[in-house]
Write an enzyme that holds these catalytic residues in place. Structure first.
Site, PDB file in Angstrom:
ATOM      1  N   HIS A  99      -2.599   6.215   2.735  1.00 29.23           N
ATOM      2  CA  HIS A  99      -1.558   5.584   3.538  1.00 29.23           C
ATOM      3  C   HIS A  99      -0.274   6.403   3.565  1.00 29.23           C
ATOM      4  CE1 HIS A  99      -0.716   1.379   5.336  1.00 29.23           C
ATOM      5  NE2 HIS A  99       0.012   2.283   5.942  1.00 29.23           N
ATOM      6  N   CYS A 109       0.798  -1.233   0.000  1.00 37.03           N
ATOM      7  CA  CYS A 109       0.000   0.000   0.000  1.00 37.03           C
ATOM      8  C   CYS A 109       0.827   1.278   0.000  1.00 37.03           C
ATOM      9  CB  CYS A 109      -0.962  -0.008   1.187  1.00 37.03           C
ATOM     10  SG  CYS A 109      -2.271  -1.242   1.043  1.00 37.03           S
TER      11      CYS A 109
END
Length: 504
Positions: free
Chosen positions: A102, A52
């Site tokens: 993220h 991510c």
């Protein structure tokens, strides 16, 4: 000339092999299918890194993890690295994010003027892997196979709660943009966490796949001993010995995953319908992409962290007037998105290209071909040393200092079952990729940089968790005193300006 608005729809962990030319016809995804019909569709788009935070920092900046320093899900994304949000904002765009990106570190904006939600995952250094302890499994945050054995149905989960909020704020922002209080062109990024595991879906979407013919992997699970060393490390990191995975677990996991694609399709449909009903669609470019894929049980592997197609390939579609609808099969990368967005927005590319190693995809949407290789990197959990890969034409090459090289011919071997790296007949091809890799990477220096980054973060995180703790989580600010009707406003003006369209 009016600059186009840009709507970016990002999803999480969506396997690109399910989008060979838009969504596979057996997926219940009518909104994505309609978007695909008017888009340039990239059948062989790859993440810069199959995890991510590294993948998203690369998508934002147009740079690989070895350049950004975002090696894993707890590595800080430096504020000084320009992103597409910075480039567009310099060019006069309003930039806004609803949902996940993220970002790790105290900067939770990275060029976005507004952020409408917090993130779903922590932004601090707590998820730092440690190359000094190869084989160590950090149980409280590492993936495990519970996502597979626990697959099924629920009406609300942590992930569903998040994506419901992301979609709501995205739609509300589109309404707000339509009201015309800000005359700047806009770039809105709406970033969902599905279909990322846990593999749990709402009943209405689960029921769509009752008779699905794709609930078993094409390549069945292999014995542990028959996997390459990195795949074995993934199994170990995922604590596979603590679980017994049955065919029913596999089928339920894949069914829930497909169901969540349909859930996302509904949410994306809401965004696209709002564009239409607010008369913004004609002047809005739409880009759809995922950060990385999911192996979905192929070969027995799940989740990401691998250069195999299911993990590394992502869907990518761009609906823009400068690009023709149709299928592009040349390999491309998510690092190409930053320069592509700037190119589409009319940003001076000579001011963008010094800050990215990506290439604009606009020419590919006009019939041009891509010759340069696509590069990928991985240096996070389940690795003990940085891994690199190159995809060019029909070939994919991988290298890691501690593993045997791999060379796959994806034209004749799309499931990557035959490693040609030791075949004399392919020695010339292997050497060509070795030369390209050596020109691009110094693996010893890459390894040293990752180890230094990890070691620093272990010290800093332990220190920051002692005594008073100041979280870096983004706190969405809602000014209640500026919402709806308040007594420093004129009610007549408010009701008129908040209505769109007006006078009908």
């Amino acid at each position: 000339m009016t600059k186009p608005n840009i709507l970016i729809v990002m999803v999480d962990q969506l396997n690109g092999t399910l989008f060979p030319d838009g969504p596979a016809p057996w997926l219940h995804a009518p909104n994505l299918a309609r978007l695909a019909a008017r888009s340039t569709r990239f059948a062989n788009a790859y993440t810069a890194s199959p995890l991510c935070a590294p993948g998203r920092a690369a998508f934002m900046s147009g740079q690989l993890p070895s350049q950004t320093g975002v090696y894993d899900n707890a590595a800080e994304f430096p504020s000084s690295i320009p992103t597409f949000a910075h480039h567009l904002r310099r060019a006069g765009y309003y930039t806004c994010l609803s949902g996940k990106m993220h970002f790790v570190g105290p900067d939770q904006l990275h060029g976005f003027e507004d952020r409408l939600t917090t993130d779903i995952y922590p932004p601090d250094f707590g998820w730092t892997p440690d190359y000094r302890k190869p084989g160590e499994r950090i149980d409280w945050w590492y993936h495990n196979m519970g996502s597979v054995t626990g697959a099924g149905v629920a009406e609300i989960t942590n992930q569903l709660e998040y994506d419901d909020e992301v979609a709501f704020h995205g739609v509300q922002k589109l309404y707000d943009l339509a009201r015309g209080k800000d005359d700047r062109p806009w770039c809105l990024t709406v970033s969902f966490t599905h279909p990322h595991d846990p593999y749990v879906a709402r009943r209405k979407y689960w029921d769509l796949y009752d008779d699905c013919a794709h609930l078993a992997p094409v390549v069945p699970a292999m014995d542990y001993a028959d996997h390459d060393p990195h795949s074995q490390r993934i199994f170990d990191a995922n604590d596979w010995r603590s679980y017994t995975i049955t065919d029913d677990h596999i089928a339920r996991s894949r069914r829930a995953y497909f169901a969540n694609i349909s859930y996302l399709d509904d949410k994306i449909g809401e965004l696209l319908e709002t564009l239409e009903t607010t008369r913004q669609a004609e002047n809005t470019i739409v880009l759809f992409v995922s950060d990385h894929g999911d192996m979905l049980g192929e070969r027995g592997l799940w989740f990401k962290m691998s250069f195999f197609e299911g993990s590394a390939r992502v869907p990518l579609m761009i609906a823009a007037p400068q690009m023709q609808p149709g299928l592009v099969t040349d390999p491309v990368s998510t690092i190409d998105i930053c320069p592509t967005l700037c190119d589409l927005a009319g940003v001076a590319m000579d001011e963008v290209m010094p800050w990215t190693t990506g290439e604009s995809l606009v020419p590919l949407g006009q019939g041009a071909a891509r010759q340069s290789p696509v590069a990928m990197e991985y240096a996070a959990e389940a690795s003990y040393s940085p891994m690199i890969a190159l995809r060019q034409g029909r070939w994919k090459y991988t290298n890691c200092a501690i593993d045997p090289e791999q060379l796959f011919d994806l034209e004749t071997d799309p499931h990557e079952l035959t490693n040609l790296a030791e075949e004399p007949a392919h020695a010339t091809t292997l050497e060509r990729f070795r030369i390209m890799a050596a020109a691009r990477w110094d693996l010893e220096q890459f390894d040293a940089d990752v180890r230094q980054s990890q070691a620093r973060r272990w010290v800093v995180y332990e220190a920051l968790r002692q005594g008073g703790y100041f979280p870096w989580d983004y706190q969405p600010l809602q000014k209640a005193s500026e919402r709806y009707m308040r007594n420093h406003m004129d009610l007549n003006v408010l009701e008129e300006t908040q209505r769109f369209p007006r006078g009908e």
